[in-house]
Motif scaffolding. Structure first.
Motif, PDB file in Angstrom:
ATOM      1  N   LYS A   1       6.427   1.937  18.605  1.00  0.00           N
ATOM      2  CA  LYS A   1       6.347   0.479  18.604  1.00  0.00           C
ATOM      3  C   LYS A   1       5.352   0.060  17.529  1.00  0.00           C
ATOM      4  O   LYS A   1       4.244   0.591  17.442  1.00  0.00           O
ATOM      5  CB  LYS A   1       5.908  -0.042  19.966  1.00  0.00           C
ATOM      6  CG  LYS A   1       6.881   0.282  21.094  1.00  0.00           C
ATOM      7  CD  LYS A   1       8.205  -0.455  20.902  1.00  0.00           C
ATOM      8  CE  LYS A   1       9.125  -0.192  22.097  1.00  0.00           C
ATOM      9  NZ  LYS A   1      10.394  -0.941  21.987  1.00  0.00           N
TER      10      LYS A   1
ATOM     11  N   CYS B   1       5.425  -3.662  25.448  1.00  0.00           N
ATOM     12  CA  CYS B   1       6.282  -2.799  24.622  1.00  0.00           C
ATOM     13  C   CYS B   1       7.197  -1.923  25.474  1.00  0.00           C
ATOM     14  O   CYS B   1       7.817  -0.982  24.952  1.00  0.00           O
ATOM     15  CB  CYS B   1       5.419  -1.920  23.719  1.00  0.00           C
ATOM     16  SG  CYS B   1       4.568  -2.811  22.399  1.00  0.00           S
ATOM     17  N   ASP B   2       7.276  -2.205  26.771  1.00  0.00           N
ATOM     18  CA  ASP B   2       8.101  -1.419  27.697  1.00  0.00           C
ATOM     19  C   ASP B   2       7.678   0.040  27.738  1.00  0.00           C
ATOM     20  O   ASP B   2       8.513   0.943  27.843  1.00  0.00           O
ATOM     21  CB  ASP B   2       9.589  -1.524  27.341  1.00  0.00           C
ATOM     22  CG  ASP B   2      10.108  -2.942  27.459  1.00  0.00           C
ATOM     23  OD1 ASP B   2       9.689  -3.643  28.394  1.00  0.00           O
ATOM     24  OD2 ASP B   2      10.908  -3.356  26.609  1.00  0.00           O
TER      25      ASP B   2
ATOM     26  N   MET C   1       8.490   5.768  28.167  1.00  0.00           N
ATOM     27  CA  MET C   1       9.185   4.525  28.444  1.00  0.00           C
ATOM     28  C   MET C   1       9.102   4.240  29.930  1.00  0.00           C
ATOM     29  O   MET C   1       9.127   5.149  30.754  1.00  0.00           O
ATOM     30  CB  MET C   1      10.667   4.626  28.034  1.00  0.00           C
ATOM     31  CG  MET C   1      10.888   4.745  26.539  1.00  0.00           C
ATOM     32  SD  MET C   1      10.325   3.289  25.643  1.00  0.00           S
ATOM     33  CE  MET C   1      11.466   2.055  26.230  1.00  0.00           C
ATOM     34  N   VAL C   2       8.986   2.971  30.297  1.00  0.00           N
ATOM     35  CA  VAL C   2       8.951   2.613  31.701  1.00  0.00           C
ATOM     36  C   VAL C   2      10.261   3.030  32.342  1.00  0.00           C
ATOM     37  O   VAL C   2      11.346   2.748  31.844  1.00  0.00           O
ATOM     38  CB  VAL C   2       8.731   1.095  31.859  1.00  0.00           C
ATOM     39  CG1 VAL C   2       8.822   0.692  33.324  1.00  0.00           C
ATOM     40  CG2 VAL C   2       7.377   0.710  31.278  1.00  0.00           C
TER      41      VAL C   2
ATOM     42  N   GLU D   1      13.577   3.437  34.436  1.00  0.00           N
ATOM     43  CA  GLU D   1      14.557   2.457  34.873  1.00  0.00           C
ATOM     44  C   GLU D   1      14.583   2.339  36.391  1.00  0.00           C
ATOM     45  O   GLU D   1      14.918   1.324  36.939  1.00  0.00           O
ATOM     46  CB  GLU D   1      15.962   2.867  34.371  1.00  0.00           C
ATOM     47  CG  GLU D   1      16.157   2.647  32.886  1.00  0.00           C
ATOM     48  CD  GLU D   1      16.029   1.189  32.517  1.00  0.00           C
ATOM     49  OE1 GLU D   1      16.584   0.327  33.216  1.00  0.00           O
ATOM     50  OE2 GLU D   1      15.361   0.894  31.514  1.00  0.00           O
TER      51      GLU D   1
ATOM     52  N   GLU E   1      15.488 -10.351  34.871  1.00  0.00           N
ATOM     53  CA  GLU E   1      14.910  -9.573  33.785  1.00  0.00           C
ATOM     54  C   GLU E   1      14.966 -10.313  32.453  1.00  0.00           C
ATOM     55  O   GLU E   1      13.998 -10.306  31.679  1.00  0.00           O
ATOM     56  CB  GLU E   1      15.630  -8.232  33.661  1.00  0.00           C
ATOM     57  CG  GLU E   1      15.067  -7.336  32.575  1.00  0.00           C
ATOM     58  CD  GLU E   1      15.710  -5.964  32.543  1.00  0.00           C
ATOM     59  OE1 GLU E   1      15.189  -5.090  31.816  1.00  0.00           O
ATOM     60  OE2 GLU E   1      16.730  -5.759  33.238  1.00  0.00           O
TER      61      GLU E   1
ATOM     62  N   VAL F   1       7.588  -9.732  31.286  1.00  0.00           N
ATOM     63  CA  VAL F   1       7.529  -8.346  31.762  1.00  0.00           C
ATOM     64  C   VAL F   1       8.210  -8.304  33.120  1.00  0.00           C
ATOM     65  O   VAL F   1       7.771  -8.977  34.058  1.00  0.00           O
ATOM     66  CB  VAL F   1       6.082  -7.839  31.882  1.00  0.00           C
ATOM     67  CG1 VAL F   1       6.056  -6.442  32.489  1.00  0.00           C
ATOM     68  CG2 VAL F   1       5.407  -7.816  30.519  1.00  0.00           C
ATOM     69  N   TRP F   2       9.267  -7.532  33.231  1.00  0.00           N
ATOM     70  CA  TRP F   2      10.010  -7.455  34.499  1.00  0.00           C
ATOM     71  C   TRP F   2       9.472  -6.296  35.310  1.00  0.00           C
ATOM     72  O   TRP F   2      10.125  -5.283  35.475  1.00  0.00           O
ATOM     73  CB  TRP F   2      11.505  -7.304  34.239  1.00  0.00           C
ATOM     74  CG  TRP F   2      12.347  -7.785  35.384  1.00  0.00           C
ATOM     75  CD1 TRP F   2      12.273  -8.989  36.010  1.00  0.00           C
ATOM     76  CD2 TRP F   2      13.404  -7.076  36.031  1.00  0.00           C
ATOM     77  NE1 TRP F   2      13.211  -9.080  37.005  1.00  0.00           N
ATOM     78  CE2 TRP F   2      13.918  -7.925  37.041  1.00  0.00           C
ATOM     79  CE3 TRP F   2      13.979  -5.814  35.851  1.00  0.00           C
ATOM     80  CZ2 TRP F   2      14.982  -7.528  37.865  1.00  0.00           C
ATOM     81  CZ3 TRP F   2      15.029  -5.433  36.669  1.00  0.00           C
ATOM     82  CH2 TRP F   2      15.528  -6.283  37.669  1.00  0.00           C
TER      83      TRP F   2
ATOM     84  N   LYS G   1      10.921  -6.843  39.426  1.00  0.00           N
ATOM     85  CA  LYS G   1      11.833  -5.695  39.432  1.00  0.00           C
ATOM     86  C   LYS G   1      11.634  -4.840  40.667  1.00  0.00           C
ATOM     87  O   LYS G   1      12.599  -4.419  41.328  1.00  0.00           O
ATOM     88  CB  LYS G   1      11.619  -4.870  38.172  1.00  0.00           C
ATOM     89  CG  LYS G   1      12.495  -3.629  38.065  1.00  0.00           C
ATOM     90  CD  LYS G   1      12.210  -2.899  36.765  1.00  0.00           C
ATOM     91  CE  LYS G   1      13.149  -1.722  36.557  1.00  0.00           C
ATOM     92  NZ  LYS G   1      12.902  -1.035  35.280  1.00  0.00           N
TER      93      LYS G   1
END
Length: 388
Positions: free
Chosen positions: A4, A134-135, A142-143, A145, A319, A324-325, A329
């Motif tokens: 990122k 930046c998820d 990565m966050v 799913e 979302e 920011v979800w 979520k």
């Protein structure tokens, strides 16, 4: 996976270096450039193509607020984090930025503790916020799913559901990252004669919450105030939890009364959404409507479980419209949400439910109400201030 790309904008060479060092310590983020003011930053946008820009607020030639407005106009998908000193003037300017659409704010640490102390504070406060926008998580992944969530509550006979065709007596809202802009857009669409009280927990330092409430009050047809211990809830009034205090409700003589406390943080937050949701569910059960909006972290999940088990309804922001979800979520994935609602339709979704409780036609957005009447006589005699 490509890193990122981050642009650091600050007129202090020391903070340029410190911010760059902290951000570059993350394995999936890279500072691709620095700028000493907003004008220079805007000139570099097309060539650097950053995912996120950190903005100092007070800078020569073009300050952070002016730069933010240009970024929102010409590069609306770029995330922005305001990084500035938390003085009285700084908090005013930071709130300006958050209301204008900045995604997050972090206080610039003072240098009294030395460079190492500043770096540590930035690591703890700023880096997680940038990573979330930046998820990413702070470990560099990565966050997920499908994040791990708490056990889903028992939906069998233990869940109380009202047999009365009655709507909510109270709306409670939890929100964090992206909240000031989201709350402004939501409250602007609610009429002044809204039929029930609204209580809000917005994750925000103590220097911000009173100013946020004042701005929401000026913009909205509703009466909006920073909550004080002893406030008696009234329809058409919005109560914002003060920074560094949990806000809970207690039933006194048939009226909901606000209590404030400085009990330990929950979910690393004070105020926290969970205590408000728990207390609201204990009093109103199936006649409570919870709203979980944009924000990072887990706050609101446990409180939503309690509210769901008591028969209350929960809506979460979807979302696509969340900065920011994270908070919404987790509630959605736990199976607690009645619906995932875009921000631009959240007011309509609330009105559809609340107006059923009134047994009247749905008010049109733009109806007026009497703020003065709502604001008067809403506090218990002898009460006021913080603590309870």
């Amino acid at each position: 996976m490509a890193n990122k790309r981050i642009l650091v904008v600050d007129d202090s060479s020391m903070y340029q270096r410190l911010l760059s060092d902290v951000i570059n310590s993350h394995p999936q983020m890279e500072v691709v450039g620095v700028a000493v003011n907003g004008r220079e930053a805007l000139e570099k946008m097309d060539s650097l193509r950053p995912h996120l820009v950190t903005l100092d607020i007070l800078m020569p030639q073009m300050d952070g607020i002016q730069t933010l407005m240009e970024l929102r106009r010409n590069w609306p998908d770029v995330r922005t984090v305001m990084v500035s000193s938390l003085t009285s003037e700084g908090s005013d300017a930071a709130l300006d930025a958050l209301t204008l659409g900045a995604h997050e704010y972090a206080a610039k640490p003072v240098s009294a503790g030395g460079i190492s102390a500043i770096r540590e504070t930035l690591n703890q406060d700023l880096l997680p916020k940038i990573a979330a926008l930046c998820d990413l998580d702070c470990a560099g992944d990565m966050v997920a799913e499908e994040p791990v969530v708490a056990e889903q509550p028992d939906r069998a006979p233990g869940r109380f559901v009202s047999t009365q065709n009655a709507g909510p007596e109270l709306v409670v809202i939890g929100v964090s990252t992206g909240g000031p802009d989201a709350l402004t857009r939501l409250l602007l669409q609610l009429p002044g004669n809204f039929g029930v009280p609204i209580c809000i927990v917005q994750h925000m330092p103590a220097e911000f919450t009173g100013k946020l409430a004042a701005r929401l009050n000026a913009a909205s047809k509703l009466t909006v105030c920073e909550a004080c211990a002893g406030d008696r809830l009234q329809a058409g009034t919005v109560y914002v939890a003060p920074g560094d205090y949990h806000m809970v409700l207690e039933r006194v003589g048939g009226t909901d009364v606000i209590r404030l406390n400085q009990n330990p943080m929950e979910n690393s937050c004070r105020p926290s959404v969970d205590p408000l949701f728990r207390s609201a569910a204990a009093i109103h059960g199936a006649r409570c409507l919870g709203i979980v909006m944009t924000g990072m972290g887990r706050d609101g999940l446990k409180g939503s479980e309690v509210m769901y088990a008591a028969g209350g309804s929960i809506l979460v922001q979807d979302e696509a419209s969340s900065v920011v979800w994270g908070m919404p979520k987790l509630v959605a994935q736990a199976g607690l949400a009645e619906a995932q609602v875009p921000l631009e339709r959240m007011a309509r979704a609330i009105l559809d439910r609340v107006m059923v409780a009134e047994g009247s036609t749905v008010h049109q957005v733009g109806d007026t109400g009497d703020k003065a009447a709502n604001a008067s006589n809403h506090r218990l005699p002898g009460s006021g201030g913080r603590g309870s």
